[in-house]
Design a protein around this motif. Sequence first.
Motif, PDB file in Angstrom:
ATOM      1  N   ASP A   1      37.088  45.215  42.391  1.00  0.00           N
ATOM      2  CA  ASP A   1      38.535  45.180  42.633  1.00  0.00           C
ATOM      3  C   ASP A   1      38.956  43.830  43.192  1.00  0.00           C
ATOM      4  OD1 ASP A   1      38.779  47.754  41.738  1.00  0.00           O
ATOM      5  OD2 ASP A   1      38.997  48.661  43.736  1.00  0.00           O
ATOM      6  N   VAL A   2      38.150  43.275  44.073  1.00  0.00           N
ATOM      7  CA  VAL A   2      38.469  41.971  44.671  1.00  0.00           C
ATOM      8  C   VAL A   2      38.533  40.901  43.589  1.00  0.00           C
ATOM      9  CG1 VAL A   2      37.621  40.156  46.202  1.00  0.00           C
ATOM     10  CG2 VAL A   2      37.500  42.540  46.925  1.00  0.00           C
ATOM     11  N   ARG A   3      37.550  40.894  42.700  1.00  0.00           N
ATOM     12  CA  ARG A   3      37.532  39.872  41.644  1.00  0.00           C
ATOM     13  C   ARG A   3      38.713  39.994  40.703  1.00  0.00           C
ATOM     14  NH1 ARG A   3      37.259  40.277  36.190  1.00  0.00           N
ATOM     15  NH2 ARG A   3      35.575  41.805  36.336  1.00  0.00           N
ATOM     16  N   ARG A   4      39.077  41.220  40.335  1.00  0.00           N
ATOM     17  CA  ARG A   4      40.185  41.407  39.387  1.00  0.00           C
ATOM     18  C   ARG A   4      41.526  40.945  39.957  1.00  0.00           C
ATOM     19  NH1 ARG A   4      37.025  45.967  37.416  1.00  0.00           N
ATOM     20  NH2 ARG A   4      37.773  47.288  39.126  1.00  0.00           N
ATOM     21  N   LYS A   5      41.653  40.916  41.274  1.00  0.00           N
ATOM     22  CA  LYS A   5      42.883  40.411  41.871  1.00  0.00           C
ATOM     23  C   LYS A   5      42.995  38.893  41.762  1.00  0.00           C
ATOM     24  CE  LYS A   5      43.414  44.192  45.199  1.00  0.00           C
ATOM     25  NZ  LYS A   5      43.365  44.591  46.637  1.00  0.00           N
ATOM     26  N   ILE A   6      41.857  38.243  41.526  1.00  0.00           N
ATOM     27  CA  ILE A   6      41.846  36.783  41.404  1.00  0.00           C
ATOM     28  C   ILE A   6      41.913  36.360  39.942  1.00  0.00           C
ATOM     29  CG2 ILE A   6      40.559  34.671  41.932  1.00  0.00           C
ATOM     30  CD1 ILE A   6      39.187  36.283  44.194  1.00  0.00           C
ATOM     31  N   ILE A   7      41.086  36.991  39.106  1.00  0.00           N
ATOM     32  CA  ILE A   7      41.043  36.648  37.688  1.00  0.00           C
ATOM     33  C   ILE A   7      40.571  37.855  36.891  1.00  0.00           C
ATOM     34  CG2 ILE A   7      38.707  35.686  37.914  1.00  0.00           C
ATOM     35  CD1 ILE A   7      39.503  33.686  35.700  1.00  0.00           C
TER      36      ILE A   7
ATOM     37  N   GLU B   1      35.857  37.169  48.594  1.00  0.00           N
ATOM     38  CA  GLU B   1      36.349  36.766  47.274  1.00  0.00           C
ATOM     39  C   GLU B   1      35.341  35.884  46.554  1.00  0.00           C
ATOM     40  OE1 GLU B   1      41.111  36.764  48.421  1.00  0.00           O
ATOM     41  OE2 GLU B   1      39.883  35.006  48.838  1.00  0.00           O
ATOM     42  N   LEU B   2      34.706  34.971  47.279  1.00  0.00           N
ATOM     43  CA  LEU B   2      33.688  34.123  46.653  1.00  0.00           C
ATOM     44  C   LEU B   2      32.504  34.959  46.172  1.00  0.00           C
ATOM     45  CD1 LEU B   2      32.859  31.166  46.038  1.00  0.00           C
ATOM     46  CD2 LEU B   2      31.582  31.215  48.186  1.00  0.00           C
ATOM     47  N   THR B   3      32.108  35.927  46.977  1.00  0.00           N
ATOM     48  CA  THR B   3      30.996  36.799  46.581  1.00  0.00           C
ATOM     49  C   THR B   3      31.357  37.593  45.330  1.00  0.00           C
ATOM     50  OG1 THR B   3      30.322  36.987  48.904  1.00  0.00           O
ATOM     51  CG2 THR B   3      29.427  38.617  47.379  1.00  0.00           C
ATOM     52  N   ALA B   4      32.586  38.061  45.256  1.00  0.00           N
ATOM     53  CA  ALA B   4      33.037  38.803  44.075  1.00  0.00           C
ATOM     54  C   ALA B   4      33.041  37.914  42.832  1.00  0.00           C
ATOM     55  CB  ALA B   4      34.433  39.371  44.326  1.00  0.00           C
ATOM     56  N   LEU B   5      33.521  36.681  42.967  1.00  0.00           N
ATOM     57  CA  LEU B   5      33.520  35.751  41.838  1.00  0.00           C
ATOM     58  C   LEU B   5      32.097  35.406  41.417  1.00  0.00           C
ATOM     59  CD1 LEU B   5      36.387  33.321  42.942  1.00  0.00           C
ATOM     60  CD2 LEU B   5      36.447  34.927  41.022  1.00  0.00           C
ATOM     61  N   LEU B   6      31.216  35.250  42.390  1.00  0.00           N
ATOM     62  CA  LEU B   6      29.819  34.937  42.099  1.00  0.00           C
ATOM     63  C   LEU B   6      29.139  36.089  41.371  1.00  0.00           C
ATOM     64  CD1 LEU B   6      27.352  33.100  42.480  1.00  0.00           C
ATOM     65  CD2 LEU B   6      27.088  34.062  44.773  1.00  0.00           C
ATOM     66  N   LYS B   7      29.404  37.299  41.792  1.00  0.00           N
ATOM     67  CA  LYS B   7      28.771  38.483  41.215  1.00  0.00           C
ATOM     68  C   LYS B   7      29.030  38.600  39.712  1.00  0.00           C
ATOM     69  CE  LYS B   7      29.164  43.547  41.395  1.00  0.00           C
ATOM     70  NZ  LYS B   7      29.990  43.684  40.169  1.00  0.00           N
ATOM     71  N   ASP B   8      30.233  38.251  39.268  1.00  0.00           N
ATOM     72  CA  ASP B   8      30.603  38.462  37.867  1.00  0.00           C
ATOM     73  C   ASP B   8      30.567  37.197  37.014  1.00  0.00           C
ATOM     74  OD1 ASP B   8      30.953  41.159  38.290  1.00  0.00           O
ATOM     75  OD2 ASP B   8      33.095  41.021  38.677  1.00  0.00           O
ATOM     76  N   ALA B   9      30.258  36.047  37.603  1.00  0.00           N
ATOM     77  CA  ALA B   9      30.229  34.795  36.852  1.00  0.00           C
ATOM     78  C   ALA B   9      29.045  34.748  35.885  1.00  0.00           C
ATOM     79  CB  ALA B   9      30.138  33.614  37.821  1.00  0.00           C
ATOM     80  N   LYS B  10      29.210  33.983  34.817  1.00  0.00           N
ATOM     81  CA  LYS B  10      28.089  33.748  33.905  1.00  0.00           C
ATOM     82  C   LYS B  10      26.987  32.956  34.608  1.00  0.00           C
ATOM     83  CE  LYS B  10      29.968  35.541  30.155  1.00  0.00           C
ATOM     84  NZ  LYS B  10      29.430  36.795  29.571  1.00  0.00           N
ATOM     85  N   PHE B  11      27.418  31.933  35.355  1.00  0.00           N
ATOM     86  CA  PHE B  11      26.506  31.094  36.128  1.00  0.00           C
ATOM     87  C   PHE B  11      27.353  30.273  37.084  1.00  0.00           C
ATOM     88  CE2 PHE B  11      27.505  28.784  32.213  1.00  0.00           C
ATOM     89  CZ  PHE B  11      27.905  27.541  32.687  1.00  0.00           C
TER      90      PHE B  11
END
Length: 360
Positions: free
Chosen positions: A191-197, A269-279
Amino acid sequence: MRIGIVFGTRPEIIKVAPVYLKAKEMEKEEGIEADFICTGQHREMVDMMKGIFNVEADIDMNIMTANQTLNEVMYKVVRGFEELLKERHYDWIFVQGDTTTAMAAALAAFNRGVKIGHIEAGLRSGDLYDPFPEEMNRRVIDQVSEKMFAPTQRSKETLLREGFNEERIVVTGNTVIDAQVYVVSHFNLDDVRRKIIWHENYFLVTLHRRENIGQRMRNILRALRRFSDKEGIQIVFPVHKNPKVRELVYEELSGCENAHLIEPVNYVELTALLKDAKFVATDSGGIQEEAPTFGKFVVVCRETTERPELIESGFGLLAGTDEEKVFQALYKALEFRAGGLKNPFGDGHASERILNAILG
């Protein structure tokens, strides 16, 4: 036993908050009295972090002023600790990593006869000026520390080669993994990641190192843009507040349709972005440790790294700062599969080991 746990920057609070929380858990049973001491070296970023771990500073020196030099930071921290150590009699002062806050606090405590525990000891790049001034800071802190909490066996071996007594060194794992465990268990990261992108086809970028500002950073940014344009993979880039960094980033990536240049994010938020990033492509030290938890490959956009465990484990590549080398490294990241690779930086129990070490 009274201990002071010191922080002044965003990376520090991430890595010392778990130690403070664990100390509070052990307060009654083990007789630990812990103070959370904020110097305020990075005021805005520290304020951003306090709500995540549900802790407040017990002591806040609030030293931050605009455009302060490293010497000004060092002077203010030493002066602040001189007054604090006159008022409060600590058995231990804990500092973390390699910031000017950590180095100055350690020296001030040493000069007052207080024992120092260095969280994340033994990291070395081998170049005194890269990263600057962090490489010097961490070497100085280790020299005056009663206990050195090495995050990995390799860090311990580095300290032994430098002639430190083995009894002063404890391998604990890295407390950043403790912080990740905390965040994963307390927040819904999807949910945190989807609020950003909303995009899921992206890679995460962070750049801020002092020694990269200038042509090195331009080279990195141009490689990122070329790769994103060619492969159609989005760039998600929380842009550091440093005006020199922001100027370079916006000059090189403005007009890039795939680049999402966003304001700095908090740790959740950084952890959420990191979790779903390609790299990840970064010159950060902390993200090199955090990415393997989620099986992510790291393109290290630096000339040196004090975390060779990342490269040796297979989770990263030291790309340097040449445009073409960074560009090629991004393709290696795209091809990466974690498989059965193991996180070399810990298991989430570092804070407990650190406190047990001083309790004997």
